[in-house]
Design a protein around this motif. Structure first.
Motif, PDB file in Angstrom:
ATOM      1  N   THR A   1      20.154 -37.657  39.719  1.00 28.73           N
ATOM      2  CA  THR A   1      20.573 -38.916  40.327  1.00 28.73           C
ATOM      3  C   THR A   1      19.616 -39.172  41.481  1.00 28.73           C
ATOM      4  O   THR A   1      19.441 -38.313  42.341  1.00 28.73           O
ATOM      5  CB  THR A   1      22.024 -38.840  40.833  1.00 28.73           C
ATOM      6  N   ILE A   2      18.963 -40.344  41.471  1.00 29.48           N
ATOM      7  CA  ILE A   2      17.923 -40.628  42.453  1.00 29.48           C
ATOM      8  C   ILE A   2      18.227 -41.923  43.199  1.00 29.48           C
ATOM      9  O   ILE A   2      18.901 -42.811  42.680  1.00 29.48           O
ATOM     10  CB  ILE A   2      16.525 -40.719  41.792  1.00 29.48           C
ATOM     11  N   ALA A   3      17.708 -42.025  44.414  1.00 32.43           N
ATOM     12  CA  ALA A   3      17.793 -43.251  45.202  1.00 32.43           C
ATOM     13  C   ALA A   3      16.613 -44.130  44.805  1.00 32.43           C
ATOM     14  O   ALA A   3      15.485 -43.659  44.700  1.00 32.43           O
ATOM     15  CB  ALA A   3      17.740 -42.930  46.686  1.00 32.43           C
ATOM     16  N   ILE A   4      16.893 -45.413  44.569  1.00 32.40           N
ATOM     17  CA  ILE A   4      15.837 -46.354  44.206  1.00 32.40           C
ATOM     18  C   ILE A   4      15.891 -47.541  45.159  1.00 32.40           C
ATOM     19  O   ILE A   4      16.930 -47.843  45.738  1.00 32.40           O
ATOM     20  CB  ILE A   4      15.962 -46.807  42.739  1.00 32.40           C
ATOM     21  N   THR A   5      14.742 -48.200  45.322  1.00 32.68           N
ATOM     22  CA  THR A   5      14.619 -49.323  46.243  1.00 32.68           C
ATOM     23  C   THR A   5      14.096 -50.528  45.493  1.00 32.68           C
ATOM     24  O   THR A   5      13.149 -50.418  44.706  1.00 32.68           O
ATOM     25  CB  THR A   5      13.641 -48.965  47.387  1.00 32.68           C
ATOM     26  N   ARG A   6      14.694 -51.688  45.758  1.00 30.41           N
ATOM     27  CA  ARG A   6      14.247 -52.933  45.114  1.00 30.41           C
ATOM     28  C   ARG A   6      12.885 -53.319  45.678  1.00 30.41           C
ATOM     29  O   ARG A   6      12.670 -53.316  46.880  1.00 30.41           O
ATOM     30  CB  ARG A   6      15.260 -54.044  45.374  1.00 30.41           C
ATOM     31  N   ILE A   7      11.948 -53.681  44.782  1.00 30.67           N
ATOM     32  CA  ILE A   7      10.617 -54.087  45.234  1.00 30.67           C
ATOM     33  C   ILE A   7      10.401 -55.588  45.121  1.00 30.67           C
ATOM     34  O   ILE A   7       9.483 -56.125  45.716  1.00 30.67           O
ATOM     35  CB  ILE A   7       9.496 -53.334  44.493  1.00 30.67           C
TER      36      ILE A   7
ATOM     37  N   PRO B   1      22.034 -55.728  46.192  1.00 29.79           N
ATOM     38  CA  PRO B   1      21.640 -54.638  47.093  1.00 29.79           C
ATOM     39  C   PRO B   1      20.126 -54.421  47.101  1.00 29.79           C
ATOM     40  O   PRO B   1      19.446 -54.741  46.133  1.00 29.79           O
ATOM     41  CB  PRO B   1      22.354 -53.429  46.503  1.00 29.79           C
ATOM     42  N   GLU B   2      19.630 -53.883  48.215  1.00 31.86           N
ATOM     43  CA  GLU B   2      18.212 -53.547  48.308  1.00 31.86           C
ATOM     44  C   GLU B   2      17.966 -52.104  47.902  1.00 31.86           C
ATOM     45  O   GLU B   2      16.842 -51.728  47.606  1.00 31.86           O
ATOM     46  CB  GLU B   2      17.705 -53.781  49.732  1.00 31.86           C
ATOM     47  N   GLN B   3      19.025 -51.288  47.914  1.00 34.29           N
ATOM     48  CA  GLN B   3      18.926 -49.899  47.483  1.00 34.29           C
ATOM     49  C   GLN B   3      20.076 -49.599  46.537  1.00 34.29           C
ATOM     50  O   GLN B   3      21.133 -50.236  46.611  1.00 34.29           O
ATOM     51  CB  GLN B   3      18.959 -48.948  48.668  1.00 34.29           C
ATOM     52  N   ALA B   4      19.845 -48.631  45.642  1.00 27.42           N
ATOM     53  CA  ALA B   4      20.872 -48.252  44.679  1.00 27.42           C
ATOM     54  C   ALA B   4      20.635 -46.813  44.256  1.00 27.42           C
ATOM     55  O   ALA B   4      19.631 -46.186  44.640  1.00 27.42           O
ATOM     56  CB  ALA B   4      20.829 -49.180  43.473  1.00 27.42           C
ATOM     57  N   TRP B   5      21.564 -46.296  43.473  1.00 24.06           N
ATOM     58  CA  TRP B   5      21.449 -44.956  42.885  1.00 24.06           C
ATOM     59  C   TRP B   5      21.290 -45.120  41.390  1.00 24.06           C
ATOM     60  O   TRP B   5      21.892 -45.994  40.788  1.00 24.06           O
ATOM     61  CB  TRP B   5      22.689 -44.118  43.174  1.00 24.06           C
ATOM     62  N   GLY B   6      20.470 -44.275  40.791  1.00 21.08           N
ATOM     63  CA  GLY B   6      20.278 -44.322  39.350  1.00 21.08           C
ATOM     64  C   GLY B   6      20.338 -42.932  38.744  1.00 21.08           C
ATOM     65  O   GLY B   6      19.876 -41.956  39.343  1.00 21.08           O
ATOM     66  N   PHE B   7      20.916 -42.838  37.555  1.00 18.88           N
ATOM     67  CA  PHE B   7      20.982 -41.600  36.786  1.00 18.88           C
ATOM     68  C   PHE B   7      19.798 -41.604  35.825  1.00 18.88           C
ATOM     69  O   PHE B   7      19.665 -42.507  34.997  1.00 18.88           O
ATOM     70  CB  PHE B   7      22.314 -41.523  36.027  1.00 18.88           C
ATOM     71  N   VAL B   8      18.913 -40.616  35.944  1.00 18.77           N
ATOM     72  CA  VAL B   8      17.675 -40.580  35.165  1.00 18.77           C
ATOM     73  C   VAL B   8      17.982 -40.260  33.705  1.00 18.77           C
ATOM     74  O   VAL B   8      18.604 -39.240  33.397  1.00 18.77           O
ATOM     75  CB  VAL B   8      16.687 -39.543  35.743  1.00 18.77           C
ATOM     76  N   THR B   9      17.541 -41.162  32.807  1.00 20.64           N
ATOM     77  CA  THR B   9      17.771 -40.978  31.376  1.00 20.64           C
ATOM     78  C   THR B   9      16.492 -40.679  30.601  1.00 20.64           C
ATOM     79  O   THR B   9      16.542 -40.167  29.489  1.00 20.64           O
ATOM     80  CB  THR B   9      18.428 -42.222  30.764  1.00 20.64           C
TER      81      THR B   9
END
Length: 80
Positions: free
Chosen positions: A31-37, A45-53
């Motif tokens: 699970t990683i933190a990601i940022t909108r570019i 949101p400008e930031q979110a969490w994602g589950f790497v698939t």
């Protein structure tokens, strides 16, 4: 990076809208933190969490994630 948002209908894909920044590639299952570019729309949101698939360093979008529910302040995500 490709972000998949799952909802009641068909999944929604956002390609090259989010980025992951770290010294290493994540592994599938992380699970990683990601940022909108790209500029967020009102209320997004400008930031979110994602589950790497998927991770493929040679692909145009090397990381694919599924949007995760927001973490509470009591949750901790550890990196090994």
């Amino acid at each position: 990076m490709t972000l998949v948002k799952v909802g009641p209908g068909l999944p929604y894909f956002e390609v090259d809208t989010w980025q992951y920044t770290a010294e290493w590639l994540p592994q599938v299952g992380d699970t990683i933190a990601i940022t909108r570019i790209s500029g967020p729309e009102a209320g997004e949101p400008e930031q979110a969490w994602g589950f790497v698939t998927r991770v493929n360093p040679t692909a145009d979008t090397p990381i694919s994630v599924t949007e995760s529910a927001p973490a509470s302040p009591d949750d901790y995500i550890l990196a090994a």
